[in-house]
Design a protein around this motif. Structure first.
Motif, short mmCIF file in Angstrom:
data_model
loop_
_atom_site.label_atom_id
_atom_site.label_comp_id
_atom_site.label_asym_id
_atom_site.label_seq_id
_atom_site.Cartn_x
_atom_site.Cartn_y
_atom_site.Cartn_z
N ALA A 173 0.82 -1.22 0.00
CA ALA A 173 0.00 0.00 0.00
C ALA A 173 0.85 1.26 0.00
CB ALA A 173 -0.95 -0.01 1.20
N VAL A 174 1.88 1.30 0.84
CA VAL A 174 2.72 2.51 0.90
C VAL A 174 3.53 2.66 -0.38
CG1 VAL A 174 4.77 1.58 2.08
CG2 VAL A 174 4.09 3.93 2.46
N LEU A 175 3.98 1.58 -0.95
CA LEU A 175 4.67 1.66 -2.24
C LEU A 175 3.74 2.17 -3.32
CD1 LEU A 175 6.75 -1.66 -2.18
CD2 LEU A 175 7.66 0.66 -2.10
N GLN A 176 2.51 1.67 -3.33
CA GLN A 176 1.55 2.09 -4.35
C GLN A 176 1.23 3.58 -4.21
OE1 GLN A 176 -2.07 -0.20 -4.50
NE2 GLN A 176 -2.29 0.25 -6.67
N ARG A 177 1.12 4.08 -2.97
CA ARG A 177 0.87 5.51 -2.77
C ARG A 177 2.01 6.37 -3.33
NH1 ARG A 177 -1.02 3.73 2.34
NH2 ARG A 177 0.85 4.44 3.40
N ASN A 178 3.17 5.74 -3.49
CA ASN A 178 4.33 6.44 -4.05
C ASN A 178 4.56 6.08 -5.51
OD1 ASN A 178 5.93 8.05 -1.88
ND2 ASN A 178 5.14 6.25 -0.85
N GLY A 179 3.57 5.47 -6.13
CA GLY A 179 3.65 5.14 -7.55
C GLY A 179 4.50 3.93 -7.87
N ILE A 180 4.69 3.06 -6.90
CA ILE A 180 5.55 1.88 -7.09
C ILE A 180 4.73 0.62 -6.88
CG2 ILE A 180 7.56 0.63 -6.21
CD1 ILE A 180 8.62 3.37 -5.26
N VAL A 181 4.85 -0.30 -7.84
CA VAL A 181 4.21 -1.61 -7.72
C VAL A 181 5.28 -2.67 -7.92
CG1 VAL A 181 2.52 -3.19 -8.71
CG2 VAL A 181 1.99 -0.76 -8.58
N LEU A 182 5.41 -3.54 -6.95
CA LEU A 182 6.31 -4.69 -7.06
C LEU A 182 5.43 -5.91 -7.31
CD1 LEU A 182 8.80 -4.03 -4.10
CD2 LEU A 182 9.10 -3.49 -6.52
N THR A 230 11.04 1.02 -12.05
CA THR A 230 10.57 0.81 -10.68
C THR A 230 11.71 0.94 -9.69
OG1 THR A 230 8.81 -0.63 -11.50
CG2 THR A 230 9.36 -0.81 -9.16
N THR A 231 12.87 0.44 -10.05
CA THR A 231 14.04 0.55 -9.18
C THR A 231 14.39 2.01 -8.92
OG1 THR A 231 14.90 -1.56 -9.99
CG2 THR A 231 16.48 -0.07 -8.92
N HIS A 232 14.37 2.82 -9.96
CA HIS A 232 14.69 4.25 -9.80
C HIS A 232 13.63 4.96 -8.96
CE1 HIS A 232 18.25 4.25 -12.22
NE2 HIS A 232 17.61 3.68 -13.24
N ARG A 233 12.37 4.59 -9.12
CA ARG A 233 11.31 5.18 -8.28
C ARG A 233 11.52 4.81 -6.82
NH1 ARG A 233 5.65 4.28 -11.55
NH2 ARG A 233 5.96 5.95 -13.05
N LEU A 234 11.86 3.57 -6.59
CA LEU A 234 12.09 3.10 -5.22
C LEU A 234 13.28 3.82 -4.60
CD1 LEU A 234 11.17 1.17 -3.02
CD2 LEU A 234 12.51 -0.62 -4.10
N ILE A 235 14.34 3.98 -5.35
CA ILE A 235 15.51 4.72 -4.87
C ILE A 235 15.12 6.15 -4.51
CG2 ILE A 235 17.72 5.73 -5.59
CD1 ILE A 235 18.10 3.13 -7.30
N ALA A 236 14.35 6.81 -5.36
CA ALA A 236 13.95 8.20 -5.10
C ALA A 236 13.11 8.31 -3.84
CB ALA A 236 13.19 8.75 -6.30
#
Length: 74
Positions: A24-33, A61-67
């Motif tokens: 959920a928190v990843l999705q709120r940040n535009g990230i889906v694993l 997705t990796t770059h989004r997660l890093i950011a």
């Protein structure tokens, strides 16, 4: 239900809840694993210690997660 089985069920529920919260928190940040989930093999121990499988992701997705993690660390 035995004490050991109840403890295992509690750990499983805790792991599933944590996995859902992370998704959920990843999705709120535009990230889906897509491969995010609880590793079923990790339930095979006498004393369960569930692992969260983050899985594979593409470079975008990796770059989004890093950011996101970089912003959170500031």
């Amino acid at each position: 239900m035995t004490t050991e089985r109840r403890a295992a069920a509690d750990k499983r529920a805790e792991a599933e809840t944590a996995c859902a919260e992370l998704a959920a928190v990843l999705q709120r940040n535009g990230i889906v694993l897509p491969s995010l989930g609880v590793d079923p093999v990790s339930y095979g121990y006498a004393q369960p210690r569930p692992l969260i499988e983050l899985g594979r992701c593409n470079l975008e997705t990796t770059h989004r997660l890093i950011a996101v993690l970089d912003r959170a660390a500031r």
